[in-house]
Design a protein around this motif. Sequence first.
Motif, PDB file in Angstrom:
ATOM      1  N   GLY A  54      51.790  70.978  62.871  1.00 55.31           N
ATOM      2  CA  GLY A  54      52.362  69.804  62.872  1.00 55.31           C
ATOM      3  C   GLY A  54      51.841  68.645  63.394  1.00 55.31           C
ATOM      4  N   GLY A  55      50.598  68.586  63.856  1.00 52.20           N
ATOM      5  CA  GLY A  55      49.919  67.651  64.703  1.00 52.20           C
ATOM      6  C   GLY A  55      49.107  67.039  63.767  1.00 52.20           C
ATOM      7  N   PRO A  56      48.404  65.823  64.427  1.00 52.03           N
ATOM      8  CA  PRO A  56      47.638  64.967  63.113  1.00 52.03           C
ATOM      9  C   PRO A  56      46.292  65.826  62.816  1.00 52.03           C
ATOM     10  CG  PRO A  56      47.397  64.519  65.791  1.00 52.03           C
ATOM     11  CD  PRO A  56      48.355  65.419  65.527  1.00 52.03           C
ATOM     12  N   ALA A  57      46.064  65.308  61.483  1.00 51.72           N
ATOM     13  CA  ALA A  57      44.771  65.990  60.904  1.00 51.72           C
ATOM     14  C   ALA A  57      43.701  65.635  61.353  1.00 51.72           C
ATOM     15  CB  ALA A  57      45.018  65.861  59.382  1.00 51.72           C
ATOM     16  N   PHE A  58      43.578  64.378  61.986  1.00 52.93           N
ATOM     17  CA  PHE A  58      42.460  63.667  62.409  1.00 52.93           C
ATOM     18  C   PHE A  58      42.340  63.621  64.054  1.00 52.93           C
ATOM     19  CE2 PHE A  58      42.826  61.984  58.143  1.00 52.93           C
ATOM     20  CZ  PHE A  58      41.731  62.645  57.551  1.00 52.93           C
ATOM     21  N   TYR A  59      41.005  63.658  64.330  1.00 56.30           N
ATOM     22  CA  TYR A  59      40.747  63.622  65.959  1.00 56.30           C
ATOM     23  C   TYR A  59      39.743  62.403  65.810  1.00 56.30           C
ATOM     24  CZ  TYR A  59      38.442  64.729  70.310  1.00 56.30           C
ATOM     25  OH  TYR A  59      37.846  64.757  71.569  1.00 56.30           O
ATOM     26  N   SER A  60      39.937  61.447  66.881  1.00 61.59           N
ATOM     27  CA  SER A  60      38.943  60.421  67.037  1.00 61.59           C
ATOM     28  C   SER A  60      38.346  60.586  68.469  1.00 61.59           C
ATOM     29  CB  SER A  60      39.623  59.113  66.665  1.00 61.59           C
ATOM     30  OG  SER A  60      40.523  58.840  67.740  1.00 61.59           O
ATOM     31  N   GLN A  61      37.103  60.110  68.645  1.00 58.36           N
ATOM     32  CA  GLN A  61      36.426  60.108  69.847  1.00 58.36           C
ATOM     33  C   GLN A  61      35.343  58.996  69.723  1.00 58.36           C
ATOM     34  OE1 GLN A  61      33.836  63.422  70.721  1.00 58.36           O
ATOM     35  NE2 GLN A  61      34.999  63.798  72.716  1.00 58.36           N
ATOM     36  N   GLU A  62      35.285  58.080  71.036  1.00 55.40           N
ATOM     37  CA  GLU A  62      34.126  57.418  71.302  1.00 55.40           C
ATOM     38  C   GLU A  62      32.908  58.028  71.508  1.00 55.40           C
ATOM     39  OE1 GLU A  62      33.759  53.263  73.797  1.00 55.40           O
ATOM     40  OE2 GLU A  62      35.649  53.422  72.265  1.00 55.40           O
ATOM     41  N   ARG A  63      31.871  57.552  70.712  1.00 58.33           N
ATOM     42  CA  ARG A  63      30.565  58.117  71.074  1.00 58.33           C
ATOM     43  C   ARG A  63      29.675  57.047  71.248  1.00 58.33           C
ATOM     44  NH1 ARG A  63      29.725  63.577  68.597  1.00 58.33           N
ATOM     45  NH2 ARG A  63      31.445  64.439  69.246  1.00 58.33           N
ATOM     46  N   MET A  79      40.968  71.998  66.585  1.00 51.50           N
ATOM     47  CA  MET A  79      41.382  72.554  68.017  1.00 51.50           C
ATOM     48  C   MET A  79      42.841  72.135  68.058  1.00 51.50           C
ATOM     49  SD  MET A  79      38.315  72.527  70.651  1.00 51.50           S
ATOM     50  CE  MET A  79      39.238  73.592  71.797  1.00 51.50           C
ATOM     51  N   VAL A  80      43.462  72.532  69.216  1.00 49.87           N
ATOM     52  CA  VAL A  80      45.033  72.359  69.473  1.00 49.87           C
ATOM     53  C   VAL A  80      45.029  70.688  69.721  1.00 49.87           C
ATOM     54  CG1 VAL A  80      45.569  74.613  70.111  1.00 49.87           C
ATOM     55  CG2 VAL A  80      44.757  72.737  71.935  1.00 49.87           C
ATOM     56  N   VAL A  81      46.260  70.354  69.427  1.00 55.95           N
ATOM     57  CA  VAL A  81      46.234  68.961  69.962  1.00 55.95           C
ATOM     58  C   VAL A  81      46.283  68.362  71.428  1.00 55.95           C
ATOM     59  CG1 VAL A  81      48.057  66.849  69.898  1.00 55.95           C
ATOM     60  CG2 VAL A  81      48.078  68.587  68.039  1.00 55.95           C
ATOM     61  N   ASN A  82      45.398  67.485  71.733  1.00 51.03           N
ATOM     62  CA  ASN A  82      45.242  67.182  73.291  1.00 51.03           C
ATOM     63  C   ASN A  82      44.230  68.141  73.851  1.00 51.03           C
ATOM     64  OD1 ASN A  82      46.852  64.937  73.022  1.00 51.03           O
ATOM     65  ND2 ASN A  82      48.299  66.071  73.729  1.00 51.03           N
ATOM     66  N   ALA A  83      43.350  68.723  73.110  1.00 49.02           N
ATOM     67  CA  ALA A  83      42.457  69.877  73.794  1.00 49.02           C
ATOM     68  C   ALA A  83      41.688  69.399  74.527  1.00 49.02           C
ATOM     69  CB  ALA A  83      41.554  70.526  72.589  1.00 49.02           C
ATOM     70  N   GLN A  85      42.287  67.169  76.683  1.00 45.08           N
ATOM     71  CA  GLN A  85      42.920  67.114  78.196  1.00 45.08           C
ATOM     72  C   GLN A  85      43.266  68.220  78.874  1.00 45.08           C
ATOM     73  OE1 GLN A  85      45.776  64.667  76.150  1.00 45.08           O
ATOM     74  NE2 GLN A  85      44.452  62.868  76.342  1.00 45.08           N
ATOM     75  N   MET A  86      43.268  69.366  77.993  1.00 45.87           N
ATOM     76  CA  MET A  86      43.683  70.759  78.547  1.00 45.87           C
ATOM     77  C   MET A  86      42.327  71.804  78.550  1.00 45.87           C
ATOM     78  SD  MET A  86      46.959  71.266  76.157  1.00 45.87           S
ATOM     79  CE  MET A  86      46.024  72.611  75.260  1.00 45.87           C
ATOM     80  N   ILE A  87      40.955  70.915  78.907  1.00 46.06           N
ATOM     81  CA  ILE A  87      40.125  71.772  79.007  1.00 46.06           C
ATOM     82  C   ILE A  87      39.822  72.959  79.971  1.00 46.06           C
ATOM     83  CG2 ILE A  87      38.700  70.381  80.543  1.00 46.06           C
ATOM     84  CD1 ILE A  87      36.261  70.635  78.370  1.00 46.06           C
ATOM     85  N   ASP A  88      40.642  72.855  81.056  1.00 43.14           N
ATOM     86  CA  ASP A  88      40.709  73.833  82.192  1.00 43.14           C
ATOM     87  C   ASP A  88      41.519  74.980  81.586  1.00 43.14           C
ATOM     88  OD1 ASP A  88      39.367  72.394  83.775  1.00 43.14           O
ATOM     89  OD2 ASP A  88      40.787  71.591  84.729  1.00 43.14           O
ATOM     90  N   GLN A  89      42.551  74.751  80.882  1.00 41.45           N
ATOM     91  CA  GLN A  89      43.520  75.810  80.391  1.00 41.45           C
ATOM     92  C   GLN A  89      42.892  76.578  79.275  1.00 41.45           C
ATOM     93  OE1 GLN A  89      46.985  73.803  79.289  1.00 41.45           O
ATOM     94  NE2 GLN A  89      47.835  74.146  81.256  1.00 41.45           N
ATOM     95  N   LEU A  90      42.000  75.878  78.491  1.00 40.87           N
ATOM     96  CA  LEU A  90      41.255  76.381  77.368  1.00 40.87           C
ATOM     97  C   LEU A  90      40.299  77.209  77.604  1.00 40.87           C
ATOM     98  CD1 LEU A  90      41.760  73.530  74.992  1.00 40.87           C
ATOM     99  CD2 LEU A  90      43.025  75.718  74.975  1.00 40.87           C
ATOM    100  N   GLU A  91      39.351  76.953  79.042  1.00 41.37           N
ATOM    101  CA  GLU A  91      38.050  77.773  78.979  1.00 41.37           C
ATOM    102  C   GLU A  91      38.862  79.198  79.673  1.00 41.37           C
ATOM    103  OE1 GLU A  91      35.927  75.246  81.778  1.00 41.37           O
ATOM    104  OE2 GLU A  91      35.053  74.207  80.342  1.00 41.37           O
TER     105      GLU A  91
END
Length: 91
Positions: A54-63, A79-83, A85-91
């Motif tokens: 149910g999350g957004p289909a697109f991910y944006s990032q500044e490069r 990946m999951v929504v807000n991945a 910001q959850m980098i410590d939990q996902l590792e």
Amino acid sequence: MVMEKLKVNPAKVHGRYIYHAVKRLCDIIASAIGLILLSPLFLFLIIKIRHEDGGPAFYSQERIGKDEKPFKMWKFRSMVVNADQMIDQLE
């Protein structure tokens, strides 16, 4: 065999306005055709990603691009929504 360095005359390169305009037009037309041909696949991916969680289909990032100029990059979310910001939990 030793190769000589290629010497480019900047005045000749920058003065080719018609060539650059035609090349730009061809790039735009080829991109439009590619987007039209791939649009059914893109629609399928959007539906699958949205259906999964149910999350957004697109991910944006500044490069950082050419000449260190920042730009916003868009891609399909894999990946999951807000991945990011959850980098410590996902590792």
